[in-house]
Design a protein around this motif. Sequence first.
Motif, mmCIF file in Angstrom:
data_model
loop_
_atom_site.group_PDB
_atom_site.id
_atom_site.type_symbol
_atom_site.label_atom_id
_atom_site.label_comp_id
_atom_site.label_asym_id
_atom_site.label_seq_id
_atom_site.Cartn_x
_atom_site.Cartn_y
_atom_site.Cartn_z
ATOM 1 N N ALA A 44 4.676 3.612 10.518
ATOM 2 C CA ALA A 44 5.451 2.625 9.770
ATOM 3 C C ALA A 44 6.060 3.226 8.512
ATOM 4 C CB ALA A 44 4.567 1.436 9.413
ATOM 5 N N CYS A 45 5.358 4.180 7.883
ATOM 6 C CA CYS A 45 5.878 4.809 6.661
ATOM 7 C C CYS A 45 7.199 5.531 6.913
ATOM 8 C CB CYS A 45 4.849 5.801 6.112
ATOM 9 S SG CYS A 45 3.800 5.100 4.840
ATOM 10 N N CYS A 46 7.441 5.913 8.152
ATOM 11 C CA CYS A 46 8.669 6.623 8.497
ATOM 12 C C CYS A 46 9.801 5.657 8.830
ATOM 13 C CB CYS A 46 8.436 7.521 9.710
ATOM 14 S SG CYS A 46 7.053 8.637 9.518
ATOM 15 N N GLY A 47 9.511 4.363 8.847
ATOM 16 C CA GLY A 47 10.519 3.391 9.233
ATOM 17 C C GLY A 47 10.723 3.296 10.727
ATOM 18 N N ARG A 234 6.240 6.708 -0.170
ATOM 19 C CA ARG A 234 5.384 6.050 -1.165
ATOM 20 C C ARG A 234 4.209 6.929 -1.578
ATOM 21 N NH1 ARG A 234 5.705 1.945 2.758
ATOM 22 N NH2 ARG A 234 3.467 2.183 3.199
ATOM 23 N N TRP A 235 4.029 8.080 -0.910
ATOM 24 C CA TRP A 235 2.860 8.898 -1.201
ATOM 25 C C TRP A 235 3.013 9.653 -2.510
ATOM 26 C CZ3 TRP A 235 1.658 14.003 -2.086
ATOM 27 C CH2 TRP A 235 0.284 14.316 -2.035
ATOM 28 N N SER A 236 1.917 9.753 -3.244
ATOM 29 C CA SER A 236 1.861 10.609 -4.430
ATOM 30 C C SER A 236 0.471 11.230 -4.482
ATOM 31 C CB SER A 236 2.133 9.809 -5.712
ATOM 32 O OG SER A 236 1.176 8.772 -5.873
ATOM 33 N N PRO A 237 0.348 12.432 -5.035
ATOM 34 C CA PRO A 237 -0.952 13.112 -5.018
ATOM 35 C C PRO A 237 -1.962 12.393 -5.905
ATOM 36 C CG PRO A 237 0.628 14.331 -6.344
ATOM 37 C CD PRO A 237 1.392 13.256 -5.653
ATOM 38 N N PRO A 238 -3.216 12.345 -5.484
ATOM 39 C CA PRO A 238 -4.264 11.781 -6.346
ATOM 40 C C PRO A 238 -4.324 12.539 -7.670
ATOM 41 C CG PRO A 238 -5.089 12.159 -4.116
ATOM 42 C CD PRO A 238 -3.751 12.828 -4.195
ATOM 43 N N VAL A 304 -4.223 14.520 2.840
ATOM 44 C CA VAL A 304 -3.172 14.939 1.914
ATOM 45 C C VAL A 304 -2.108 15.660 2.738
ATOM 46 C CG1 VAL A 304 -2.586 16.353 -0.098
ATOM 47 C CG2 VAL A 304 -4.806 15.211 0.007
ATOM 48 N N PRO A 305 -0.831 15.344 2.562
ATOM 49 C CA PRO A 305 0.205 16.017 3.356
ATOM 50 C C PRO A 305 0.126 17.534 3.227
ATOM 51 C CG PRO A 305 1.136 14.129 2.200
ATOM 52 C CD PRO A 305 -0.258 14.304 1.678
ATOM 53 N N HIS A 306 0.126 18.199 4.365
ATOM 54 C CA HIS A 306 0.028 19.656 4.365
ATOM 55 C C HIS A 306 1.192 20.309 3.636
ATOM 56 C CE1 HIS A 306 -2.756 19.687 8.151
ATOM 57 N NE2 HIS A 306 -3.437 19.596 7.037
#
Length: 413
Positions: A44-47, A234-238, A304-306
């Motif tokens: 869903a994040c990819c639309g 919408r992702w951001s690193p912790p 976490v995205p590679h």
Amino acid sequence: MRIQIVTAGTYGSVAPYTGLGHRLMAEGHQVEIVTHAKFADSVACCGLGMRPLVADPFEGLLAVQAGSRSRSAPRAAYESGRASREAATALVDAILEAVDEKADLILLSTLAAPIGTVVAEYHRVPSAGVFLQPEEPTAAFPPCVLRRRGESPVNRWLGRAVNAGFDLLYAEANRRLHARLGLPRRGTAQLRRRRCGTLWPVWHGISPTVVPRPVDWRPGLHMSGYWWPHTCERWSPPAELADFLDAGPAPVLIGFGSMMPRPAEELGDIALRALRRAGLRGVVQSGWAGLSVATDDVITVGAVPHDWLMPRTAAVVHHAGAGTTAAGLRAGVPAVPVPVLTDQPWWSSRLVGLGVAPGVLPHAGLDSDRLAAALTEATTNPSYRSRAAALAAAIAREDGSGEVVRGLAGWSR
């Protein structure tokens, strides 16, 4: 076109298709990914559209494989084969329910293809393969479930033998499928010959820099280049991870994805001791094994995205799944592969052959001394970093998703 991408398995069997699907969508196609419901958020994040497979038999299969350490080799092989056959059979009803008969094109992963091609043909919808591993026999290298070795005519024979075994795993599923559709039954080997004889197209999401297309492959088989997972906007690193990375030298990333090569406590202890002996900081990904290590110089993180994390590391210890292997090569960092099953020893050997890994550490013999020695070699010998950087630069010039888009340009209902 209205396109469905059907894939099954672990997260690594889904993530590359989010990038491919997003690129197809950007070209004006309506794209829906058919996969397990637990990956709905990633899709869903990819639309992209999402249609869940009713069954998810692969968690059970992985549990069986994780428990094989406590069994004899013959018993473990029997249990793994039984679980694989059950997983394939469970996919029949799931794919039958999920496939859209009004689609213009159905793209199928390796595990979905034996069932999906029959379903697509029944609905008179064109189909094609989008594979993450090379399946076609060739003299250039052995099948990807065996450790990689040099070119030999024997490799082609081994490839045929492995494919015959793979077809046997789908035999019961194939019987169920034809019965459900009311079709005269065709054997799995017969269906494979038909795909080959009709030059059924397959695009492989693999860099030709990493695995050149074999010259003895039939027409219709393409080595397109990698399909990179689409990172959610919408992702951001912790904040804790970002602060840790800024607080010292580049750490080593240790993660095994959906693999569980050892109990979490034992594996975490091996990782911590190895990092201390090598004098390195570490980021440990918990993964399905549930790793948890926390000291001043080691932090544990979840997913976490590679593409964000790996370029910030000194080296990556991983299970050498196809997707993780690709991500490490893209990041241009040395690797320490610890393969567990299926295609992972094959990719591990390839990493060594490419000069980006000092050696393969089989999970059965993994201990802190061996891991520390491999980490020291990978991070202090500049040849690994240099070779990894050169490969990353070559891979960056490729457009794997674009190759598929251009190849599909002539498809229509």
